[in-house]
Design an enzyme around this catalytic site. Structure first.
Site, PDB file in Angstrom:
ATOM      1  N   LYS A 184       0.974  -1.251  -0.228  1.00  0.00           N
ATOM      2  CA  LYS A 184      -0.137   0.347   0.420  1.00  0.00           C
ATOM      3  C   LYS A 184       1.307   1.357  -0.012  1.00  0.00           C
ATOM      4  O   LYS A 184       1.745   1.674   1.045  1.00  0.00           O
ATOM      5  CB  LYS A 184      -0.755   0.327   1.034  1.00  0.00           C
ATOM      6  CG  LYS A 184      -1.610   1.467   1.552  1.00  0.00           C
ATOM      7  CD  LYS A 184      -2.464   2.242   0.098  1.00  0.00           C
ATOM      8  CE  LYS A 184      -3.220   3.331   0.927  1.00  0.00           C
ATOM      9  NZ  LYS A 184      -2.402   4.264   1.558  1.00  0.00           N
ATOM     10  N   ARG A 243       0.727   5.626  16.472  1.00  0.00           N
ATOM     11  CA  ARG A 243       0.266   4.387  16.356  1.00  0.00           C
ATOM     12  C   ARG A 243      -0.463   4.353  16.266  1.00  0.00           C
ATOM     13  O   ARG A 243      -2.037   3.577  16.367  1.00  0.00           O
ATOM     14  CB  ARG A 243       0.412   5.024  18.413  1.00  0.00           C
ATOM     15  CG  ARG A 243      -0.329   4.047  19.309  1.00  0.00           C
ATOM     16  CD  ARG A 243      -0.324   4.127  20.537  1.00  0.00           C
ATOM     17  NE  ARG A 243       1.045   5.395  21.681  1.00  0.00           N
ATOM     18  CZ  ARG A 243       0.733   4.947  22.404  1.00  0.00           C
ATOM     19  NH1 ARG A 243       0.266   4.427  23.254  1.00  0.00           N
ATOM     20  NH2 ARG A 243       2.198   5.806  23.119  1.00  0.00           N
ATOM     21  N   GLU A 265       5.865  -0.635  13.819  1.00  0.00           N
ATOM     22  CA  GLU A 265       6.142  -0.066  14.785  1.00  0.00           C
ATOM     23  C   GLU A 265       5.683   1.004  14.235  1.00  0.00           C
ATOM     24  O   GLU A 265       5.243   2.065  13.614  1.00  0.00           O
ATOM     25  CB  GLU A 265       7.766   0.344  13.590  1.00  0.00           C
ATOM     26  CG  GLU A 265       8.260   1.212  13.996  1.00  0.00           C
ATOM     27  CD  GLU A 265       9.863   1.713  13.667  1.00  0.00           C
ATOM     28  OE1 GLU A 265       9.936   2.895  13.448  1.00  0.00           O
ATOM     29  OE2 GLU A 265      10.127   0.884  12.890  1.00  0.00           O
ATOM     30  N   CYS A 302      11.599   7.751  13.889  1.00  0.00           N
ATOM     31  CA  CYS A 302      11.145   6.913  15.263  1.00  0.00           C
ATOM     32  C   CYS A 302      12.386   7.301  15.679  1.00  0.00           C
ATOM     33  O   CYS A 302      12.064   6.749  17.555  1.00  0.00           O
ATOM     34  CB  CYS A 302      11.086   5.844  14.609  1.00  0.00           C
ATOM     35  SG  CYS A 302      12.102   4.751  13.660  1.00  0.00           S
TER      36      CYS A 302
END
Length: 543
Positions: A184, A243, A265, A302
């Site tokens: 995607k 999240r 993640e 991240c």
């Protein structure tokens, strides 16, 4: 390379019939040609079914065959270098040196996985030979190895348009394990996605791979992604993002009649602890390094340090204030940073405003001048609070994606340990100190071992080495499964499962488990690691 804006479905392309959207240049706010067309439900279904049909052949392909594909993908991406770098720059506003570095990382990790599967020992073959004379029950011949799990849905990340996207680590590790992949694309850099997707499709054709081992779907929203995760042909999901997004995919996967694993993640503030010995020796140097780490990539890594904690030091308390003053000044002089897209831009502005007015925040440092109004520009922000406030307020633990961090100064030993215990799961934790500091704060290290996937000593969390030993993961909510990694060759185990063969004749076993060890891989035979074959005589005797 001309862009079509159409999804890739195996060796064909989707019709341009869905809702259209365009990428946006983050530096100017202007839309970029051409339009891209969202995949339809039929497109999702075709991509997933093609992957399911390809799975049988690809899951049984040799390591050499898989290595040929992975190396060819790397070559095709490198052949697009100048054109690809230009498109990535236009869609992300990332500096060209950073893009070139990421392109090198992308092709390098493809070749690393090729090397892994060509050698073959990654399957961790284990053989326990039969013992028909064992009493009271004869022992059967039992052999096991890791095997591909099935078609994998991969979601591209916004902040790494190459290394965590169409041909990134999730795709590389899934293909290496023997799984077809349906990707995607991220709506922020669809042109980049199509260029890399075409490179993969061409590589699949050129290497003779079965149609369906790769497809690429476009969508400006979330409908295609949810449909993909719910499709019964998909057996696992790889995701890097927020999240909120990760939880949505986890819930969708869990609600299926056949639940599937989601390796997501999602969120991490990567705490940095500066212990007394290091502060006495190099406070200024650490302040500069921390500032670079917080603002690297506009704070959109991240692994960005989202909280920096200094330990109280009765012997030299002034060093902590010297460090804080230096970090404040660096953040004030930091200038503007361009974020990747409008969603990240709006979220950063909103979240920093809320945090600035939050109870417990004692000081806010940022440039006096407002950022330029063009594009998605923002200013760096440093917040300061106490260990007690941070420990007892979960809102201060929330990740703010962008060039911002929280400084907590002069924490007593008990406060520091309580703070560490209050942490959620994170990708990394960093300790600056001396060897004496490490002995003195051994209990801190013990706490952090249960909180993060990677512990760093006298370094900075930004920058993840792609290698065999790397762990880029951590307990929830850093990831959905803290036992795994999304970087390095151990990432392959996310998209594999254990299969055991009991009392099978030698000719019907996978090559990795045959007596003669035709692949010459490392195996555990009766509890001992060896590359030696099992002689026909010893097999016959043991059975």
């Amino acid at each position: 390379m001309p862009l079509t804006g159409r999804s890739i479905l195996g060796y064909s392309s989707a019709e341009a019939r869905g809702a259209s959207f365009r990428a946006t240049n983050p530096a100017t706010g202007e839309s970029i040609q051409p339009p891209f067309y969202s995949a339809s439900v039929e497109d999702v279904n075709r991509a997933a079914l093609l992957a399911e049909r390809a799975f049988g052949d690809w899951s049984r392909a040799s390591g050499k065959t898989k290595g040929v594909l992975l190396r060819k993908i790397a070559e095709n991406i490198e052949a697009l270098k100048d054109e690809l770098v230009a498109r990535v720059s236009e869609e992300t506003a990332l500096p060209v040196p950073r893009i070139k570095s990421e392109l090198f990382r992308t092709s390098s990790q493809l070749r690393l996985f090729a090397q892994l599967v060509e050698e073959g020992s990654w399957v961790i073959a284990r053989i326990d030979r039969a013992d028909p004379n064992r009493a009271p029950i004869p022992k059967p011949d039992i052999r096991s190895l890791w095997h591909a799990i099935g078609p994998v849905a991969v979601f591209c990340a916004s902040n790494f348009p190459l290394a965590f996207s169409v041909a990134g680590g999730d795709t590389a590790s899934a293909l290496a394990a023997g799984n077809p992949v349906v990707v995607k694309a991220h709506g922020a850099h669809p042109g980049t996605a199509e260029m890399v997707g075409e490179a993969i499709r061409n590589a699949a054709r050129e290497s003779g791979a079965p149609e369906g081992i790769f497809s690429l779907l476009f969508d400006s929203g979330i409908e295609v992604g949810v449909s993909l995760v719910k499709h019964p042909s998909i057996k696992a999901v790889g995701f890097t993002g927020s999240r909120e997004g990760g939880r949505a995919l986890m819930d969708a996967a869990a609600s299926r009649p056949e639940p599937i694993p989601v390796f997501a993640e999602m969120s991490s503030i990567n705490p940095v602890f500066i212990l007394p010995g290091a502060m006495r020796q190099r406070s200024s140097e650490i302040a500069k390094g921390a500032h670079v780490s917080v603002t690297l990539g506009a704070g959109q890594f991240c692994t960005k340090p989202g909280v920096i904690v200094t330990a109280a030091d009765a012997a030299n308390a002034g060093k902590n204030e010297e460090f804080a003053a230096a970090l404040r000044e660096l953040m004030r002089a930091g200038g503007d940073f361009t974020l990747l897209n409008s969603r990240i831009h709006q979220s950063y502005i909103s979240n920093t405003k809320v945090r600035a007015n939050q109870h417990g925040i004692s000081k806010v440092s940022q440039p006096d001048a407002s950022p330029a109004s063009d594009g998605f520009r923002v200013a760096p922000v440093l917040f300061e609070t106490t260990a007690t406030a941070f420990t007892h307020d979960a809102k201060l633990h929330a990740e703010i994606f962008g060039p911002s961090t929280v400084l907590i100064s002069n924490s007593s030993r008990d406060e520091l340990l309580q703070l560490a215990r209050s942490l959620e799961g994170h990708l990394t934790a960093t300790l600056h100190g001396t060897e004496e500091d490490l002995r003195e704060y051994a209990d801190l290290i013990a706490i952090l071992e249960s909180k993060v996937g990677r512990l760093i000593f006298n370094g900075y969390p930004t920058g993840v080495e792609v290698c065999h030993a790397m762990v880029h993961g951590g307990p929830y909510p850093a990831t959905s499964d803290g036992r795994t990694t999304s970087v390095g060759t151990q990432a392959i185990y996310r998209f594999a499962r254990l299969v055991c063969f009991q009392n099978f004749p030698n000719a019907s076993l996978p090559d990795e488990l045959k007596d003669e060890n035709p692949l010459k891989i490392w195996r555990m035979i009766d509890g001992e690691q060896t590359r030696d074959p099992i002689s026909p005589r010893s097999r016959a005797t043991s059975q």
